[in-house]
Design a protein around this motif. Structure first.
Motif, PDB file in Angstrom:
ATOM      1  N   ILE A  71       0.820  -1.202   0.000  1.00 10.55           N
ATOM      2  CA  ILE A  71       0.000   0.000   0.000  1.00 10.55           C
ATOM      3  C   ILE A  71       0.862   1.263   0.000  1.00 10.55           C
ATOM      4  N   LEU A  72       1.841   1.308   0.902  1.00 10.20           N
ATOM      5  CA  LEU A  72       2.613   2.532   1.088  1.00 10.20           C
ATOM      6  C   LEU A  72       3.763   2.681   0.105  1.00 10.20           C
ATOM      7  N   LEU A  73       4.276   1.564  -0.420  1.00  9.74           N
ATOM      8  CA  LEU A  73       5.388   1.648  -1.360  1.00  9.74           C
ATOM      9  C   LEU A  73       4.941   1.469  -2.802  1.00  9.74           C
ATOM     10  N   GLY A  74       3.623   1.275  -3.010  1.00  8.79           N
ATOM     11  CA  GLY A  74       3.103   1.198  -4.366  1.00  8.79           C
ATOM     12  C   GLY A  74       3.354  -0.138  -5.033  1.00  8.79           C
ATOM     13  N   ARG A  75       3.508  -1.201  -4.250  1.00 10.32           N
ATOM     14  CA  ARG A  75       3.782  -2.494  -4.886  1.00 10.32           C
ATOM     15  C   ARG A  75       2.541  -3.010  -5.599  1.00 10.32           C
ATOM     16  N   ASN A  76       2.762  -3.847  -6.580  1.00 10.10           N
ATOM     17  CA  ASN A  76       1.658  -4.471  -7.311  1.00 10.10           C
ATOM     18  C   ASN A  76       1.982  -5.944  -7.464  1.00 10.10           C
ATOM     19  N   THR A  77       1.305  -6.774  -6.673  1.00 10.81           N
ATOM     20  CA  THR A  77       1.524  -8.213  -6.755  1.00 10.81           C
ATOM     21  C   THR A  77       0.194  -8.898  -7.063  1.00 10.81           C
ATOM     22  N   THR A  78      -0.527  -8.304  -8.002  1.00  8.09           N
ATOM     23  CA  THR A  78      -1.850  -8.816  -8.340  1.00  8.09           C
ATOM     24  C   THR A  78      -1.800 -10.280  -8.762  1.00  8.09           C
ATOM     25  N   GLY A  79      -0.780 -10.627  -9.539  1.00  6.88           N
ATOM     26  CA  GLY A  79      -0.674 -12.004  -9.987  1.00  6.88           C
ATOM     27  C   GLY A  79      -0.521 -12.978  -8.845  1.00  6.88           C
ATOM     28  N   LEU A  80       0.322 -12.645  -7.889  1.00  3.17           N
ATOM     29  CA  LEU A  80       0.509 -13.500  -6.722  1.00  3.17           C
ATOM     30  C   LEU A  80      -0.764 -13.606  -5.906  1.00  3.17           C
ATOM     31  N   ASP A  81      -1.455 -12.472  -5.709  1.00  2.00           N
ATOM     32  CA  ASP A  81      -2.687 -12.501  -4.937  1.00  2.00           C
ATOM     33  C   ASP A  81      -3.753 -13.356  -5.604  1.00  2.00           C
ATOM     34  N   THR A  82      -3.747 -13.393  -6.935  1.00  2.00           N
ATOM     35  CA  THR A  82      -4.721 -14.209  -7.663  1.00  2.00           C
ATOM     36  C   THR A  82      -4.571 -15.683  -7.312  1.00  2.00           C
ATOM     37  N   LEU A  83      -3.340 -16.122  -7.059  1.00  2.00           N
ATOM     38  CA  LEU A  83      -3.105 -17.525  -6.730  1.00  2.00           C
ATOM     39  C   LEU A  83      -3.859 -17.957  -5.482  1.00  2.00           C
ATOM     40  N   LYS A  84      -4.092 -17.019  -4.561  1.00  2.00           N
ATOM     41  CA  LYS A  84      -4.754 -17.387  -3.304  1.00  2.00           C
ATOM     42  C   LYS A  84      -6.203 -17.802  -3.511  1.00  2.00           C
ATOM     43  N   TRP A  85      -6.759 -17.501  -4.681  1.00  2.00           N
ATOM     44  CA  TRP A  85      -8.128 -17.909  -5.005  1.00  2.00           C
ATOM     45  C   TRP A  85      -8.157 -19.269  -5.702  1.00  2.00           C
ATOM     46  N   MET A  86      -6.989 -19.812  -5.992  1.00  2.00           N
ATOM     47  CA  MET A  86      -6.923 -21.045  -6.774  1.00  2.00           C
ATOM     48  C   MET A  86      -6.827 -22.278  -5.898  1.00  2.00           C
ATOM     49  N   ASP A  87      -7.319 -23.391  -6.422  1.00  2.00           N
ATOM     50  CA  ASP A  87      -7.210 -24.674  -5.745  1.00  2.00           C
ATOM     51  C   ASP A  87      -5.742 -25.120  -5.751  1.00  2.00           C
ATOM     52  N   PRO A  88      -5.275 -25.740  -4.650  1.00  2.00           N
ATOM     53  CA  PRO A  88      -3.877 -26.191  -4.612  1.00  2.00           C
ATOM     54  C   PRO A  88      -3.470 -27.061  -5.791  1.00  2.00           C
ATOM     55  N   ARG A  89      -4.393 -27.887  -6.273  1.00  2.00           N
ATOM     56  CA  ARG A  89      -4.059 -28.749  -7.413  1.00  2.00           C
ATOM     57  C   ARG A  89      -3.800 -27.912  -8.667  1.00  2.00           C
ATOM     58  N   ALA A  90      -4.588 -26.847  -8.840  1.00  2.00           N
ATOM     59  CA  ALA A  90      -4.391 -25.972 -10.000  1.00  2.00           C
ATOM     60  C   ALA A  90      -3.055 -25.243  -9.896  1.00  2.00           C
ATOM     61  N   ILE A  91      -2.698 -24.835  -8.675  1.00  2.00           N
ATOM     62  CA  ILE A  91      -1.412 -24.160  -8.480  1.00  2.00           C
ATOM     63  C   ILE A  91      -0.265 -25.119  -8.767  1.00  2.00           C
ATOM     64  N   ALA A  92      -0.399 -26.356  -8.284  1.00  2.00           N
ATOM     65  CA  ALA A  92       0.649 -27.359  -8.526  1.00  2.00           C
ATOM     66  C   ALA A  92       0.817 -27.618 -10.017  1.00  2.00           C
ATOM     67  N   ASP A  93      -0.293 -27.723 -10.727  1.00  2.00           N
ATOM     68  CA  ASP A  93      -0.220 -27.943 -12.179  1.00  2.00           C
ATOM     69  C   ASP A  93       0.448 -26.759 -12.877  1.00  2.00           C
ATOM     70  N   LEU A  94       0.236 -25.565 -12.338  1.00  2.00           N
ATOM     71  CA  LEU A  94       0.781 -24.365 -12.947  1.00  2.00           C
ATOM     72  C   LEU A  94       2.304 -24.288 -12.804  1.00  2.00           C
ATOM     73  N   VAL A  95       2.831 -24.775 -11.670  1.00  2.00           N
ATOM     74  CA  VAL A  95       4.251 -24.538 -11.370  1.00  2.00           C
ATOM     75  C   VAL A  95       5.119 -25.792 -11.378  1.00  2.00           C
ATOM     76  N   ARG A  96       4.520 -26.966 -11.514  1.00  2.00           N
ATOM     77  CA  ARG A  96       5.298 -28.196 -11.300  1.00  2.00           C
ATOM     78  C   ARG A  96       6.489 -28.329 -12.250  1.00  2.00           C
ATOM     79  N   ASN A  97       6.421 -27.744 -13.429  1.00  2.00           N
ATOM     80  CA  ASN A  97       7.523 -27.847 -14.389  1.00  2.00           C
ATOM     81  C   ASN A  97       8.454 -26.636 -14.362  1.00  2.00           C
ATOM     82  N   GLU A  98       8.231 -25.756 -13.397  1.00  2.00           N
ATOM     83  CA  GLU A  98       9.060 -24.562 -13.307  1.00  2.00           C
ATOM     84  C   GLU A  98      10.280 -24.803 -12.424  1.00  2.00           C
ATOM     85  N   HIS A  99      11.206 -23.859 -12.447  1.00  2.00           N
ATOM     86  CA  HIS A  99      12.407 -23.947 -11.627  1.00  2.00           C
ATOM     87  C   HIS A  99      12.006 -23.940 -10.147  1.00  2.00           C
ATOM     88  N   PRO A 100      12.678 -24.733  -9.303  1.00  2.00           N
ATOM     89  CA  PRO A 100      12.327 -24.781  -7.875  1.00  2.00           C
ATOM     90  C   PRO A 100      12.322 -23.414  -7.197  1.00  2.00           C
TER      91      PRO A 100
END
Length: 328
Positions: A94-123
């Motif tokens: 809020i105070l530093l003007g950050r924008n992490t909309t993409g990260l916040d969107t993940l909190k609405w997702m099912d864990p399985r959907a998140i796992a499918d999204l990142v499982r092939n990405e770098h650790p």
């Protein structure tokens, strides 16, 4: 009524449009909890409604004192509402003007959907994602990843020391969303040993020790630091009497009885000692009358209670750090 129920009563009293405006400013988990409470609450008297509104008015009056800068006001209110840890990243955004909309969107997702999204990405990318999620959601996602990946990811979470904007850019590319933040922003302060310990607390029994053992083999000191911050069900015996009583007021008796089926005798004694004699007797009788139960049900009830413990700790009602010091 619990805090969630009081909030539900307040929102139901506001009307649809005003309640919707309030919910827009809440995260996924808060909306889900409030939605369930609003849908299931019943039998609320006019006196209870007036008491909730009156209490809210008094709290609002205390938090809207004049004569201080906007930044100080926002910081003070958020810390009072969320605690230092949770308020920190929100204050920064809020105070530093950050924008992490993409990260916040993940909190609405099912864990399985998140796992499918990142499982092939770098650790390292997976670590950034999980470090930003709530601990229980991160643990559910971690369970769905390959076993060889879990230790590497949690090790990276425990050693995260600020996330530069370019790393957030890379994460948003994964989600096919453009990162809109300023490249000159400070590093985001997520991750760390405490986050890793909280995630392990939500892992299934056995899985947590396997991952912790693997981390200890790589870095014995880091493994010990994570172990020290992990709060397990048997640690309830180390809470102070007032803290334990505050916890018991939040735990349904049926879940408590089920959780105690797999607890150490020291925990059972401490809990029953902090209940009225009649309540303790009823609890023990119910435990004896209940037939055999599945271990997974016992562990599930224990994890529910630990989730309440962490919520109360975030609110400043109880101190897990003090309990750890008493153990030492």
């Amino acid at each position: 009524m619990t805090g969630v129920q009081r909030a539900a009563v307040l929102l139901l009293s506001l009307g649809e449009e005003d309640a919707a405006e309030v919910l827009k400013h809440m995260n996924a988990k808060e909306v889900q909890k409030l939605g369930i409470a609003m849908a299931t609450i019943s039998g609320v008297s006019r006196e209870q409604v007036m008491q909730v509104i009156s209490t809210f008015g008094e709290a609002l009056d205390k938090q809207t004192s004049l004569g201080m800068g906007a930044d100080d006001y926002v910081r003070k209110v958020l810390v009072q509402a969320l605690g230092e840890d949770k308020a920190g990243s929100l204050i920064d955004r809020i105070l530093l003007g950050r924008n992490t909309t993409g990260l916040d969107t993940l909190k609405w997702m099912d864990p399985r959907a998140i796992a499918d999204l990142v499982r092939n990405e770098h650790p390292q990318i997976i670590a950034i994602v999980l470090a930003h999620l709530d601990s229980d959601q991160a643990a559910e996602t971690l369970k769905l990843l390959a076993e060889r990946t879990r230790t590497d990811v949690l090790l990276r979470i425990a050693t995260l020391d600020g996330i530069p904007p370019n790393a957030l850019n890379e994460l948003n590319e994964i989600m096919e969303r453009q990162f809109a933040g300023n490249q000159n922003l400070k590093a985001s302060s997520i991750g760390g040993v405490k986050v890793a310990a909280n995630i392990l607390n939500f892992m299934d029994s056995g899985q947590d020790q396997v991952i912790l053992g693997s981390i200890t083999q790589v870095d014995a000191d880091l493994g010990a630091r994570i172990q020290d911050l992990m709060f397990v069900f048997d640690n309830l015996a180390d809470l102070g009497d007032r803290e334990l009583q505050a916890l018991l007021r939040e735990v349904p008796n049926d879940r408590l009885g089920l959780a105690l089926r797999g607890a150490d005798a020291k925990v059972k004694e401490k809990i029953t000692r902090n209940m009225s004699q009649r309540a303790a007797q009823i609890l023990l009788e119910d435990m004896e009358a209940r037939g055999p139960v599945r271990l997974s049900d016992v562990e599930g009830a224990q994890k529910e209670i630990l989730a309440i413990v962490r919520r109360l700790a975030d609110q400043g009602v109880i101190s897990l750090m003090a309990s750890a010091e008493e153990m030492v």
